[in-house]
Design a protein around this motif. Sequence first.
Motif, PDB file in Angstrom:
ATOM      1  N   ASP A   1       0.866  -1.171   0.000  1.00 15.05           N
ATOM      2  CA  ASP A   1       0.000   0.000   0.000  1.00 15.05           C
ATOM      3  C   ASP A   1       0.907   1.227   0.000  1.00 15.05           C
ATOM      4  OD1 ASP A   1      -2.119  -1.726   0.214  1.00 15.05           O
ATOM      5  OD2 ASP A   1      -2.403  -1.435   2.361  1.00 15.05           O
TER       6      ASP A   1
ATOM      7  N   ASP B   1      -3.135   3.122 -14.835  1.00 18.13           N
ATOM      8  CA  ASP B   1      -4.077   4.146 -14.383  1.00 18.13           C
ATOM      9  C   ASP B   1      -3.670   5.520 -14.909  1.00 18.13           C
ATOM     10  OD1 ASP B   1      -5.289   2.129 -13.005  1.00 18.13           O
ATOM     11  OD2 ASP B   1      -4.473   2.680 -11.048  1.00 18.13           O
TER      12      ASP B   1
ATOM     13  N   LEU C   1      -3.104   4.772  -2.120  1.00 15.85           N
ATOM     14  CA  LEU C   1      -3.168   3.782  -3.195  1.00 15.85           C
ATOM     15  C   LEU C   1      -2.990   2.382  -2.611  1.00 15.85           C
ATOM     16  CD1 LEU C   1      -1.030   6.334  -4.243  1.00 15.85           C
ATOM     17  CD2 LEU C   1      -1.865   5.358  -6.379  1.00 15.85           C
TER      18      LEU C   1
ATOM     19  N   ASN D   1      -4.847  -3.495  -3.242  1.00 14.65           N
ATOM     20  CA  ASN D   1      -6.014  -4.239  -3.729  1.00 14.65           C
ATOM     21  C   ASN D   1      -7.330  -3.537  -3.415  1.00 14.65           C
ATOM     22  OD1 ASN D   1      -4.513  -6.662  -4.658  1.00 14.65           O
ATOM     23  ND2 ASN D   1      -4.047  -6.886  -2.477  1.00 14.65           N
ATOM     24  N   ALA D   2      -7.337  -2.220  -3.561  1.00 16.34           N
ATOM     25  CA  ALA D   2      -8.556  -1.459  -3.288  1.00 16.34           C
ATOM     26  C   ALA D   2      -8.514  -0.167  -4.098  1.00 16.34           C
ATOM     27  CB  ALA D   2      -8.668  -1.160  -1.788  1.00 16.34           C
ATOM     28  N   PRO D   3      -9.668   0.486  -4.242  1.00 15.36           N
ATOM     29  CA  PRO D   3      -9.699   1.727  -5.016  1.00 15.36           C
ATOM     30  C   PRO D   3      -8.833   2.822  -4.383  1.00 15.36           C
ATOM     31  CG  PRO D   3     -11.916   0.854  -4.692  1.00 15.36           C
ATOM     32  CD  PRO D   3     -11.015   0.064  -3.802  1.00 15.36           C
ATOM     33  N   VAL D   4      -8.393   3.729  -5.242  1.00 14.86           N
ATOM     34  CA  VAL D   4      -7.590   4.869  -4.803  1.00 14.86           C
ATOM     35  C   VAL D   4      -8.495   5.904  -4.152  1.00 14.86           C
ATOM     36  CG1 VAL D   4      -6.142   6.780  -5.606  1.00 14.86           C
ATOM     37  CG2 VAL D   4      -5.872   4.495  -6.607  1.00 14.86           C
ATOM     38  N   THR D   5      -8.034   6.507  -3.066  1.00 12.54           N
ATOM     39  CA  THR D   5      -8.792   7.574  -2.421  1.00 12.54           C
ATOM     40  C   THR D   5      -7.914   8.822  -2.300  1.00 12.54           C
ATOM     41  OG1 THR D   5      -8.145   6.834  -0.194  1.00 12.54           O
ATOM     42  CG2 THR D   5     -10.207   5.979  -1.094  1.00 12.54           C
TER      43      THR D   5
END
Length: 200
Positions: free
Chosen positions: A150, A167, A180, A183-187
Amino acid sequence: MAANAYFDRAAALGTRDVIPQETGDIGTPQENPAPVITRRAWIGGGLGAIAATIVAGVGVSRWSSGEYITAPLGSVRRAALADGSAVTLNTNTEITVAMEQAVRRVHLIAGEANFDVAKDRARPFVVDAGSVQVRVVGTSFLVRRTNDDDVAVTVREGIVEVHRGSDTSVRLTAGDRLILPANAPVTREGLSMADVDRLG
């Protein structure tokens, strides 16, 4: 923290000693005779020049091949880089630095590092953190990489461009924080400068 970079940059560039001119009696400057170059001095100077060339070559090789910098567990380390930038490594952080002709590149192997980047439009400063790439010209920002890959990028000042894989690049400005996860969306978050300082 950014203010400390000036001291580090001065250390990286070195200082120049000033030697006053000697005088004889008060008000009468001492005349220095014209220098005489002997054969021994000429040979010695030539050898010195050769030695300096070898040392310079080693220095260039050292930077082009990369330098390893680490802050062991329980410590924090600040280091001046050859281009005048400075980096602060948080505890248990590892990086490599390569000053190339067209780019200044840092690989964040693990941990968290704060960068105060000297401006150089001809050579962008790039931080690789796993699949994430952070690209700047001159600014101050923080990059954190966990064992799970991460990555979080927080901008103190200037503009930072963050890119991951295929991306679209994201442009951040002062106070922006981009998280980032592997294994999850970027915030994206907007932080106050007080919050940014607490992170650093």
